[in-house]
Design a protein around this motif. Structure first.
Motif, mmCIF file in Angstrom:
data_model
loop_
_atom_site.group_PDB
_atom_site.id
_atom_site.type_symbol
_atom_site.label_atom_id
_atom_site.label_comp_id
_atom_site.label_asym_id
_atom_site.label_seq_id
_atom_site.Cartn_x
_atom_site.Cartn_y
_atom_site.Cartn_z
ATOM 1 N N ILE A 759 33.237 27.389 51.732
ATOM 2 C CA ILE A 759 32.104 28.065 51.513
ATOM 3 C C ILE A 759 32.291 29.154 50.300
ATOM 4 O O ILE A 759 31.296 30.028 49.909
ATOM 5 N N PHE A 760 33.628 29.499 50.075
ATOM 6 C CA PHE A 760 33.600 30.521 48.951
ATOM 7 C C PHE A 760 34.083 29.786 47.636
ATOM 8 O O PHE A 760 34.648 30.430 46.601
ATOM 9 N N GLU A 761 33.757 28.422 47.455
ATOM 10 C CA GLU A 761 33.985 27.736 46.167
ATOM 11 C C GLU A 761 33.078 28.364 45.269
ATOM 12 O O GLU A 761 31.951 28.807 45.478
ATOM 13 N N LYS A 762 33.277 28.306 43.940
ATOM 14 C CA LYS A 762 32.657 28.824 42.658
ATOM 15 C C LYS A 762 31.470 27.833 42.356
ATOM 16 O O LYS A 762 31.701 26.832 41.680
ATOM 17 N N ALA A 763 30.150 27.807 43.116
ATOM 18 C CA ALA A 763 29.313 26.672 43.050
ATOM 19 C C ALA A 763 27.961 27.422 43.386
ATOM 20 O O ALA A 763 27.783 28.461 43.918
ATOM 21 N N GLN A 764 26.842 26.796 42.458
ATOM 22 C CA GLN A 764 25.520 27.264 42.350
ATOM 23 C C GLN A 764 24.922 26.760 43.868
ATOM 24 O O GLN A 764 24.074 27.380 44.347
ATOM 25 N N GLU A 765 25.205 25.600 44.159
ATOM 26 C CA GLU A 765 24.585 24.806 45.176
ATOM 27 C C GLU A 765 25.472 24.631 46.400
ATOM 28 O O GLU A 765 26.721 24.705 46.183
ATOM 29 N N VAL A 766 25.061 24.633 47.657
ATOM 30 C CA VAL A 766 25.605 24.478 48.688
ATOM 31 C C VAL A 766 26.720 23.207 48.764
ATOM 32 O O VAL A 766 26.464 22.298 48.142
ATOM 33 N N PRO A 767 28.115 23.721 49.149
ATOM 34 C CA PRO A 767 28.985 22.439 48.946
ATOM 35 C C PRO A 767 28.778 21.702 50.047
ATOM 36 O O PRO A 767 28.104 21.946 50.995
ATOM 37 N N THR A 768 29.018 20.080 49.668
ATOM 38 C CA THR A 768 29.016 19.253 50.774
ATOM 39 C C THR A 768 30.187 18.481 51.004
ATOM 40 O O THR A 768 30.374 17.485 50.697
ATOM 41 N N PRO A 769 31.238 19.304 51.553
ATOM 42 C CA PRO A 769 32.395 18.505 51.846
ATOM 43 C C PRO A 769 32.436 17.233 52.761
ATOM 44 O O PRO A 769 31.549 17.336 53.770
ATOM 45 N N LEU A 770 33.092 16.381 52.550
ATOM 46 C CA LEU A 770 33.203 15.075 53.213
ATOM 47 C C LEU A 770 33.701 15.470 54.659
ATOM 48 O O LEU A 770 34.450 16.458 55.014
ATOM 49 N N PRO A 771 33.315 14.604 55.607
ATOM 50 C CA PRO A 771 34.069 14.480 57.112
ATOM 51 C C PRO A 771 35.385 14.551 56.910
ATOM 52 O O PRO A 771 36.146 13.730 56.016
ATOM 53 N N PRO A 772 36.371 15.192 57.624
ATOM 54 C CA PRO A 772 37.841 15.304 57.661
ATOM 55 C C PRO A 772 38.590 14.003 57.226
ATOM 56 O O PRO A 772 39.371 13.714 56.430
ATOM 57 N N ALA A 773 37.931 13.028 58.055
ATOM 58 C CA ALA A 773 38.838 11.756 57.987
ATOM 59 C C ALA A 773 38.432 11.063 56.524
ATOM 60 O O ALA A 773 39.659 10.447 55.744
ATOM 61 N N SER A 774 37.372 11.170 55.922
ATOM 62 C CA SER A 774 37.035 10.517 55.030
ATOM 63 C C SER A 774 38.023 11.506 53.571
ATOM 64 O O SER A 774 38.443 10.760 52.692
ATOM 65 N N ALA A 775 37.698 12.706 53.978
ATOM 66 C CA ALA A 775 38.405 13.641 52.785
ATOM 67 C C ALA A 775 39.711 13.458 52.944
ATOM 68 O O ALA A 775 40.606 13.458 51.808
ATOM 69 N N LEU A 776 40.375 13.008 54.323
ATOM 70 C CA LEU A 776 42.117 12.906 54.028
ATOM 71 C C LEU A 776 42.116 11.628 53.213
ATOM 72 O O LEU A 776 43.259 11.648 52.446
ATOM 73 N N THR A 777 41.567 10.417 53.404
ATOM 74 C CA THR A 777 41.937 9.279 52.521
ATOM 75 C C THR A 777 41.602 9.649 51.039
ATOM 76 O O THR A 777 42.646 9.137 50.364
#
Length: 2027
Positions: A759-777
């Motif tokens: 939520i504190f990343e430098k971005a104009q649009e709302v971040p869309t992080p992947l689900p933890p399992a996908s992000a882990l891969t």
């Protein structure tokens, strides 16, 4: 090809060509025919019509290709339309016969398709002429569609669309049949057929009312089914169809007869239809109910995405005004979608639905509504949020039984709130400061509403609310601090509520993230507050188990976010953070094992959450504060990371023990460990490699792995251009936000709750992080890539073998997943190896590596194949072994020869092309030939379009990588590409796209050779243009975009051959395409065209619109019609959100402006004005002041909206750009005609020619600047103020021709004042106020304001800002970073400094004698002029200002110290900056210090350094606690002397430091300020005495000035330097004089010998370079003189630099420089001791005489007259120097001066012979020598004789001017000292008398001669008076007869010339004067010479008569009438 350009086909030429050339020839003929027919005479067409139709029919039956058949159809129709249309039915019958034919062979198919196409176009063009046969034709087509293959079905649908277009309402009888056929095609398995059917139905619905009335529901269901399994193009086409139908159903375009029992559709019913599809999908009833029973979700994602796009189309068609009216209803209906249980059954579905609804809101609200409507929409959304929140609150208070709100409703509300809050955030961020009134509106309570959601039980709603607050903060930076305080306070108060802790900590983290996007920042104290909060949360986490997790997460979230504030904030908190990190982990690895024995499920969850948070904070440290990551810090973090890695091993055991509820926490923990390790150097954690690798292998290949979305994993590892093989990239479509879901695997896209730490990343649009399992891969792949290069050879080989083994053993989906993971991990490794230049290893590693990549290269997933090809290229790069490379390519060639399956062929085709990508291209022509051979064959394999596509793409890569080596294959390649373009079916769009890429690569490879004139080049060029034409006619927008790119390339290399008349219209038509990539291509092409041919482009665009009477006249055409292409681009810029496209549009406009603005000024300015005034409420209404001053600025005008213009409701960003355009136009005019800035000249030129000038539009410019400066938007206010500043600077001095003495800007005083006032409002942001201060000072300094009242008004604004500055930065409510206080303060002080400088300079000009200001003020009468008033106004605040200025200067001095002295900076900061903001403050000081320095110096000058007891000076705080002796503590109170010394050294120090630094040349203003400041100081006696006393300081100043004069060519700077040197020398002179004087006084009684010698050189006369002031001054003067007169230097005299005696013409400024240098030189001896003066004198004399000689020779040009007085003055100064008479130096001086005189005389003799020598100057200098040097110098022989000879020679001169000057000089000499005068009198007296006696015979004829005679008389008179009293009578007796001889008698006087008459009168006057003085001699003479007496009497008498006659005339000016009164009776 030229032979194809004829009306009839040249069959003879055609028959001689080969097959493929024939197709090209026919196509070229048809292209030409299409252009020719409309322009041909009807009779000619009729004459040739029969033959022409036959030829066209022959082409029709000759199996034409897809592009040819369309052209053929158009030409046939044109022939009948232009010629005779009667026989057209025969052609229709012929086509019908072909369609009915039973021939099913593939060779007959093209003919049948051509017949279908011809039918369509014939009906489209001829319409009702063919009405009789139309039923038969349609029936025929509809019958054919049932048995046709996909190409046929597609062509038939397109043909029917054209028939409907041509026949309109007449086709109504067939509507139902067409509808039935189209229904089937709409769900066809071929995507092209679906698209064609959608287009057909779209055309049908224009007339077929039933489609959007009775059949609407059926069509909608059909469309939902068509969405299933669709591709992007189908979704766009069908959403357009369904959206249009729904819009028609809601607001019918035509009235329909109402059936009984029916009513009009309402919005609710229409949305019900969509909602049924969205929630239930396109399936039939049975299937849907079956799925419901099973409990599975039946709605596929592509259906949802399609419906989402439909909804956007539907609202867009209805338009912005409709949306504004119906938004409330639409919003509630959309929210029902997200809150429906069916849509949110599974988390992934819920995320997907929210995404869809958010897209609908963004795409409609963001683009269709203006700012005012967006504000209304925001209010609506806010009310919805409030309503939802109340529902949730009611449900949570369980006691409230009436509410009956189920938990399901609470769950549903989270999705509604999430969508609403995200959209509200986007709206507020877009509106920016324009939305400020919305926040202040208490009736809505927007912020309260949003903040209340932070307590929602659901995480997604809380995070959405936090993000919304962040958007508010980004849009309105003033809110950051307020919201932070508010959230911190609530968090403190509600620490025991878990939701509050989670919600408020997320909000604070989001706000801290927003600071990165707010240039004004936040106060440092806020960081401390957040740090304390976070610490508090972490410390108290263990106290209450109910909220442990929330407190732990919240604490670490805050700390992670805190790092985004940067290292300056965080370095203070780092020790505390290290402690917190230490507490979060076990003390050692052993303790990790001990932990396993303790705890339960909950404690482990808290522990893992805490450690994951701690690791996230570490990651944040590495990302945002890399500077703090010292070895020491890393050393302290590594043990903690070792513990974290050790814990990885235990996770499986922990999950086993405590169940799956901690699985998610364990996954997040692993993810965080991987992320941190990826960012650190692998060397630091080498000992943990074993554990980490084991985990990585498990995460990549283990049994529990989750398939990560391929696009997220693989796309970044593929080469960007290869991704084109997968169709248009996600980033190239407008709908990428929702299209991403279809590629997102099972997760349905990302969302904030998957990872709140984003939520504190430098971005104009709302971040869309992947689900933890996908992000882990994904993280595992990255970390593997980082670690693998650091492993040993054995280990590397083992791991790769293991990977290969896994892929071999596994089967099915799992094998595919593992293969993707391991291939990605290895490709990531290769990328890291390539970038770090490390080696992979030996053969044993290479073997499995290659096997792994080859396996992937033959994988079924195209993305995997792309990545494998890129991996191979990287592998070849890393190994860099030619043998290996060759073996790989040979293997691929073998595979391509043997393999038959498409997958293997596509993979290896790409591999052979990319293998050399990283080896600097392909360098072997044999390899190119081999590739070309294979790829040509593959690309012609029409059985497999996929192979064709990959082969052609590979060919384009080969072309790119081969460079010039490919040229031998170019012709064959062009032929192939064109052949394929002409034969590829429309259904194989992907092949066409690859062909487009190939053509582009070929054009680039040809490059500028395309301009050639050879036959081969011409053929290639024609092929290019034909290829582009084929692609432009394609149905596919991506192919059209490629056609435009190809034409753009063509235009770059061969602009002559690109026809703009056809290109520009095609660009304009596509400007509003619904495809982003097409719009991008269009604008990129326009940008290039506008750089050279902007005017032509505009003309073509307007011509297009005039020609187009189109049915659907789009808004774009209207805009082009009204305001040209540039206006349309402004509209487009306003609607577009794609950053790249917006940048291109702006650049296009800038290029168009730079070429066309000056010639079409009125149009461009009006355009900018229309854009600016397009908002619904253009300007802030400036409130009237209470005092009711009728001249008040704000009463001048309020900018009213002018939305009647061509634009409406443009966004603030577009309006800001229009203001930037205005500034560019002004800058452009500056380089143009001077009349742009001269009203008189402009008006005059306007009479003779129709030109336009900027000055004539000044009122508009001022109005625009005013409107912008008073807008709601802060960015626009800044742009407006900047424009105003530019206008003031450029137009301040333009006079008003109608009112002489006034300037043109005077009439706009009130407007400027009104524009400035809002910027000084108490709520105005500091950057706006700072800019306004700059404008204020420029306005006051410009001198435009003449009235003191007006002056006082602007002055009041500055005074208010000064008061604000004095209150200081210790104000309680600080909204921004401390550096903004620095910025504002320094802007205010700089503005005051500029005003003060102007006031002082103005008053000095008035005081200087003879200034015209003086005269003006006399004429103006007693009124006080503005300048003097200005000084009085400033004077009141001067005491305060001076202290503030000195404080600012002291700050600046401290900040310019080198870094090694940084420890000496005050720990608390300076007066106007804090210690933490040093770096941010520096630039502000840097821009202001010079002006402040100058003003301070002027103030010190005015006080004369006398300390005034300034008292408190209205200061509310001590400004400079450390500085200037103002310290309050008594112990350190300094004396006034010390304070003054400090101030002097401060100014000197800053100036010297700046002038010494190697600064760039753009700081001339600062250099000037410095020099002027130093001059002002040295005008005052006290600082002069200080500088004079301190020789080292003087020498240092001189060396700095010397460097400056050498490095800066600016004349003004060089003059200022010399003036300063003069002041320094003067200071030294005063010092020496004072010392000598005091020594004489003190030692008056002592003997003379003991008096010490003062001055440089002491007793020895030696001057030490570097320590001697005199030597430094000499160097500087020499440097100046030699640069201007190289001839002075013996070395340079003959060289080219010295120009070998050629005259070097000096300008006026050069002369001033030389004069200044000589003046300094002449003063130098006086500051030396007697011995020193003797050392210096030869140099001084040499330079003086050298300049004199050059001037006398006339070798310095026409301006030399300016030099002479300076030279002579300098010579005189030297000769009169006290040193020449001093005892010790007298002898030496005499000797040296004699030498100088000798040199002078020598040069006189040598130069005299040359023409153009200035004798007068030479004589004058001789005279100065004779008069001012001591007699010992000049009276010695042979000097004296030479001097006398010189004068004698000049008396012989024929030039009256020389004679005149000689006599004048003789006067001086005769009156000089006796020893000098006597020899001259003796030698020249007789000659003088004889010359005067000759005058009687030859009287003067002109004024010059008259002057000479008069001067001779003066000389004789001087001679007489030089004689002793005793001898004087005898001489008078000689003088008087001469005077009488000059008198004329009466007769002669009347006819004498003017000169003679004047001589007569002056002689008479002299007689009257001298006679009475020597009456005795006079009488004796009269008596002895009667003729003289008679002559004199006659003259006296004549004179008396003339006096009387004048006296009788009316006395106008009696005071001035000359009269001679006789005092003696001569008789």
């Amino acid at each position: 090809m030229e032979q194809a350009h004829s009306l009839l086909l040249n069959e003879e030429a055609c028959s001689q060509l080969r097959e493929h050339q024939r197709a090209e020839f026919v196509f070229e003929w048809l292209r030409f025919l299409k252009k020719l027919l409309p322009a041909t005479d009807r009779a000619d067409v009729k004459q040739n019509q029969k033959r022409l139709v036959e030829q066209l029919t022959t082409v029709l039956t000759g199996s034409p290709g897809p592009p040819t058949r369309l052209l053929l159809a158009q030409c046939l129709a044109l022939v009948y339309r232009v010629g005779d249309s009667l026989t057209s039915s025969l052609t229709v019958d012929r086509c019908n016969d072909i369609i009915r034919s039973k021939d099913d062979s593939p060779s007959f198919l093209p003919t049948r398709l051509a017949a279908v196409a011809c039918l369509g176009v014939l009906y489209e063009q001829l319409g009702r002429l063919l009405i009789n046969s139309f039923k038969e034709s349609v029936a025929n087509l509809l019958k054919a569609v049932k048995s046709a293959e996909s190409q046929g079905r597609c062509e038939i649908m397109l043909s029917i669309e054209r028939i409907l277009k041509g026949l309109g309402v007449s086709a109504v009888s067939c509507h139902r049949d067409i509808y039935k056929a189209s229904r089937t095609c709409l769900t066809d398995r071929s995507m092209a057929v679906r698209c064609a059917a959608a287009k057909c139905l779209l055309e049908l619905q224009r007339e077929a009312v039933f489609l959007w009335s009775s059949e609407l529901e059926n069509v909608a269901t059909l469309c939902f089914r068509a969405f299933e399994g669709s591709n992007y193009d189908v979704r766009v086409a069908i959403s357009k169809l369904l959206g249009t139908l729904l819009a028609s159903a809601l607001e019918p375009r035509q009235t329909i007869a109402p059936r009984p029992g029916t009513k009009r559709n309402s919005l609710k019913e229409v949305m019900e239809l969509l909602s049924s599809g969205f929630l239930r999908g396109g399936a039939g009833f049975l299937r849907a109910s079956g799925d419901m029973l099973k409990g599975t979700s039946s709605v596929s994602r592509d259906v949802r995405v399609g419906i989402t796009q439909t909804c956007v189309v539907f609202v867009s068609i209805l338009g912005g005004a409709w949306l504004e009216t119906h938004f409330s209803c639409l919003l509630s209906l959309l929210m029902e979608w997200v809150s429906h249980a069916r849509a949110t059954q599974y988390p992934a579905d819920a995320v997907s639905c929210r995404c869809c609804v958010s897209f609908i809101l963004r795409a409609t609200l963001g683009t269709l509504l203006g700012e005012k409507a967006q504000i209304a929409a925001a209010k609506e959304i806010c009310q919805l949020i409030g309503k939802q929140k109340r529902v949730v609150d009611a449900a949570l208070h369980e006691g409230n039984t009436e509410a009956r709100v189920s938990p399901a409703d609470v769950a549903a509300s989270q999705h509604v709130l999430s969508c609403a809050l995200l959209e509200l955030g986007s709206l507020l961020q877009d509106l920016s400061s324009t939305a400020a009134p919305l926040l202040q509106d208490t009736s809505i309570g927007m912020l309260d509403t949003v903040i209340s959601v932070l307590l929602h039980p659901s995480a997604s709603a809380r995070l959405a609310a936090a993000w919304c607050l962040r958007c508010v903060a980004v849009g309105m930076p003033a809110q950051v601090a307020v919201l932070l305080d508010r959230c911190a306070e609530r968090l403190n108060a509600l620490k025991s509520c878990p939701e509050a802790v989670a919600g408020y900590s997320a909000a604070i983290a989001a706000l801290l993230g927003a600071v990165q996007l707010c240039p004004l920042g936040i106060s440092h104290s806020k960081g401390k507050v957040v740090m304390t909060l976070a610490e508090d949360l972490l410390r108290s986490a263990a106290q209450n188990s109910r909220i442990s997790i929330q407190r732990t997460q919240g604490g670490w979230l805050l700390l992670s976010a805190l790092f985004t504030l940067g290292p300056t904030v965080m370095e203070h908190h780092l020790p505390r953070l290290l402690l917190l990190w230490k507490c979060a982990f076990p003390l050692s690895v052993k303790d990790v094992e001990n932990e396993l024995r303790r705890g339960d499920s909950f404690t482990w969850q808290v522990t893992l959450e805490g450690r994951a948070g701690a690791l996230c904070a570490m990651k944040s440290l590495v990302v945002h504060c890399k500077d703090l990551l010292t070895d020491d810090v890393i050393g302290r973090l590594l043990p903690l990371l070792s513990c974290a890695v050790a814990l990885l091993n235990q996770l499986t055991a922990i999950i086993k023990s405590y169940g799956n509820q901690i699985k998610n926490a364990a996954t997040v923990f692993r993810l965080r460990v991987y992320e941190v390790l990826t960012m650190l150097q692998p060397k630091t954690y080498e000992e943990s490699f074993g554990t980490v690798l084991k985990q990585l292998l498990n995460d990549l290949t283990g049994p529990e792995i989750t398939a990560c979305a391929e696009l997220n994993l693989l796309a970044s590892l593929c080469y960007s251009q290869d991704l084109a093989l997968l169709g248009p990239g996600l980033q190239d479509v407008d709908q990428h936000y929702i299209e991403e879901q279809l590629h997102g695997g099972g997760s349905g896209g990302g969302t904030l709750e998957y990872d709140p730490f984003t939520i504190f990343e430098k971005a104009q649009e709302v971040p869309t992080p992947l689900p933890p399992a996908s992000a882990l891969t994904a993280a595992a792949v990255q970390l593997f890539g980082v670690i693998f290069p650091h492993l040993g050879i054995q280990q590397k080989a083992q791991i790769l073998e293991q990977f290969c083994e896994f892929v071999r053993q596994l089967k099915g989906a799992r094998q595919q997943t593992v293969q993707i993971h391991v291939a990605a991990a290895f490709c990531c490794t290769l990328k890291c190896l390539a970038s770090s230049r490390r080696e992979l290893g030996s053969e044993e590693v290479q073997r499995p590596a290659l096997s792994l990549l080859l396996g992937a290269l033959e994988g079924s997933n195209p993305l995997l194949r792309c990545m494998a090809a890129e991996g191979l290229a990287r592998l070849v790069q890393v190994l860099n072994d030619p043998n290996f490379t060759v073996s790989i390519t040979l293997m691929s060639f073998d595979k391509l020869k043997t393999a038959r399956d498409a997958i293997t062929r596509t993979g290896h085709a790409l591999a052979i092309s990319t293998v050399y990508r990283y080896l600097s291209g392909i360098s072997s022509s044999q390899y190119i030939s081999a590739c070309v051979g294979v790829l040509f064959t593959l690309s012609q394999d029409s059985t497999s379009p996929e192979v064709q596509m990959w082969a052609l793409h590979a060919l384009s890569v080969v072309v790119d990588l081969s460079g010039p080596l490919y040229h031998s294959h170019l012709e064959a390649s062009f032929t192939l590409v064109l052949r394929l373009l002409l034969s590829t079916p429309h259904t194989h769009v992907e092949v066409q796209q690859s062909l487009g890429r190939c053509l582009n690569a070929l054009i680039t490879s040809m490059g500028p050779d395309l301009q050639g004139e050879g036959a081969g080049v011409c053929a290639v060029r024609t092929s290019c243009l034909v290829g582009c034409a084929v692609m432009q006619d394609s149905q596919d927008c991506l192919v059209q975009a490629q056609a435009i790119s190809c034409l753009q390339q063509m235009h770059m290399f061969a602009p002559r051959f690109v026809n703009l008349a056809s290109l520009v219209p095609s660009l304009c038509i596509n400007l509003c395409s619904s495809y982003l990539y097409l719009r991008r291509a269009v604008v990129a092409c326009l940008r290039q065209l506008a750089q050279r041919e902007a005017v032509e482009v505009s003309e073509h665009a307007i011509a297009l619109v005039k020609e187009l009477p189109r049915r659907d006249n789009t808004q774009l055409d209207v805009t082009i019609k009204e305001v040209g292409l540039e206006g349309a681009l402004f509209s487009l810029l306003d609607r577009e959100s794609d950053p790249r496209l917006c940048r291109d549009i702006q650049e296009t406009l800038v290029h168009m402006m730079s070429l066309a603005a000056e010639s079409n000024l009125a149009h461009w300015l009006k355009l900018c004005k229309d854009v600016l005034s397009s908002s619904a409420d253009s300007a802030l209404e400036v409130q009237q002041e209470e005092d009711g001053d009728r001249y008040d600025d704000s009463s001048v005008f309020h900018a009213k909206s002018e939305s009647s213009g061509p634009f409406n409701n443009l966004r603030w960003s577009t309006r800001v750009f229009s203001m930037e355009c205005v500034c560019r136009i002004i800058a452009q005019c500056e380089n143009g005609d001077p009349a742009h800035f001269n009203m008189a000249l402009a008006q005059e030129q306007r009479l003779h020619e129709s030109a336009d000038f900027l000055v004539l539009h000044l009122a508009d410019l001022i109005r625009m600047a005013f409107m912008a400066a008073t807008d709601h938007s802060d960015q626009l206010r800044l742009a407006g103020l900047q424009t105003l500043l530019v206008i003031i600077r450029k137009f301040a001095s333009v006079p008003e021709p109608e009112f002489p003495g006034h300037v043109i800007l005077e009439q706009y005083q009130a407007n400027v004042g009104a524009a400035l006032r809002p910027a000084f409002h108490v709520d105005a942001p500091p950057n706006v106020t700072a800019k306004a201060c700059q404008v204020c000072s420029a306005w006051i300094a410009s001198g435009v304001i003449s009235d003191l009242r007006d002056l006082r008004r602007v002055h009041q604004l500055l005074a208010s800002s000064l008061a604000k500055v004095q209150v200081g930065r210790d104000v309680a409510s600080q909204l921004y970073n401390e550096s903004t206080f620095t910025m504002e303060t320094l802007a205010v002080l700089k503005a005051w400094a500029e005003v003060y400088i102007t006031a002082v300079q103005g008053s000095r000009q008035r005081e200087s004698p003879g200034s015209h200001l003086q005269q003006q003020s006399d004429e103006a009468g007693p009124a006080d002029p503005a300048g003097a008033g200005l000084l009085k106004l400033v004077q009141t605040d001067l005491a305060t200002l001076s202290r503030l200025w000195l404080a600012a200067l002291q700050d600046h001095a401290l900040l310019t110290l080198p870094s090694q002295y940084s420890s000496q900076l005050p720990s608390t900061g300076g007066s106007f900056y804090t210690a933490e903001t040093v770096e941010q403050a520096r630039p502000h000081y840097y821009s202001a210090w010079a002006t402040i320095l100058h003003a301070t110096a002027l103030w010190l000058n005015s006080t004369g350094f006398i300390m005034v007891d300034e008292g408190p000076a209205n200061l509310s705080r001590p400004v400079t606690p450390t500085s200037m002796g103002q310290s309050t503590s008594l112990s350190s109170v300094k004396s006034p002397e010390d304070v003054s010394t400090d101030r002097l050294h401060l100014i000197l120090g800053i100036s010297v430091e700046f002038l010494c630094s190697p600064h760039s040349g753009d700081q001339m203003e600062n250099i000037n300020s410095c020099l002027q400041a130093l001059q002002a100081l040295l005008e005052v006696p006290w600082p002069r005495s200080k500088v004079g006393n301190d020789q080292a300081l003087s020498v240092e100043l001189l060396s700095v000035l010397h460097r400056l004069i050498v490095t800066r060519e600016s004349p003004s700077i060089q003059l200022a330097v010399l003036e300063l040197v003069q002041q320094i020398v003067c200071a030294a002179q005063e010092h020496v004089k004072e010392k000598r004087h005091s020594a004489e006084v003190d030692d008056g009684a002592a003997e003379k010998e003991t008096v010490p010698e003062f001055g440089e050189g002491r007793d020895t006369g030696g001057l030490v370079p570097g320590k001697s002031l005199v030597f430094g001054a000499l160097e500087l003067c020499l440097c100046t003189l030699v640069r201007k007169l190289p001839q002075l230097s013996p070395k340079l005299a003959g060289s080219p630099t010295g120009r070998g005696g050629q005259p070097c013409f000096l300008s006026n400024t050069d002369c001033r420089l030389v004069t200044s240098a000589l003046a300094i030189l002449s003063e130098l001896p006086s500051i030396c001791s007697p011995e020193g003066s003797v050392s210096v004198l030869p140099t001084v004399l040499y330079l003086l005489l050298g300049v004199l000689r050059e001037t006398v020779r006339g070798s310095v040009g026409a301006e030399s007259g300016q030099l002479v007085p300076g030279i002579l003055q300098a010579l005189r100064t030297v000769l009169t120097s006290p040193m020449s008479r001093a005892e010790k130096s007298r002898g030496a001086w005499t000797e040296l001066l004699r030498c100088a005189l000798h040199t002078l005389l020598e040069s006189w003799h040598t130069d005299k012979l040359e023409p153009g020598v200035d004798e007068v100057t030479m004589l004058t200098s001789l005279t100065i020598f004779l008069l001012y040097a001591s007699a010992e110098v000049t009276t010695v022989e042979p000097m004296q004789t030479c001097c006398i000879q010189a004068f004698r020679a000049s008396l012989e001169s024929k030039d009256p001017v020389v004679l005149s000057r000689s006599y004048q000089l003789l006067v001086s000499l005769f009156q000089g000292p006796a020893p000098v005068a006597r020899p001259f009198i003796l030698a020249l007296g007789a000659r003088l008398v004889s010359q005067l006696e000759e005058v009687e015979k030859s009287r003067p004829e002109g004024p010059a001669e008259l002057q000479a005679v008069q001067d001779a008389i003066r000389a004789l008179e001087a001679l007489v008076f030089a004689a002793d009293e005793t001898h004087r009578p005898q001489l008078v007796a000689v003088l008087l007869p001469i005077l009488i001889s000059l008198l004329l008698d009466e007769n002669a006087l009347a006819s004498a010339p003017a000169a003679s008459r004047s001589l007569h009168e002056s002689a008479l006057r002299d007689l009257m004067r001298i006679g009475p003085q020597h009456s005795a001699v006079f009488k004796a003479l009269m008596a002895s010479a009667p003729h003289m007496k008679a002559r004199l009497e006659a003259a006296v008498k004549g004179n008396q008569e003339s006096v009387n006659s004048k006296a009788q005339a009316p006395r106008v000016n009696s005071k001035n009438t000359p009269s001679i009164q006789l005092k003696i009776n001569f008789l």
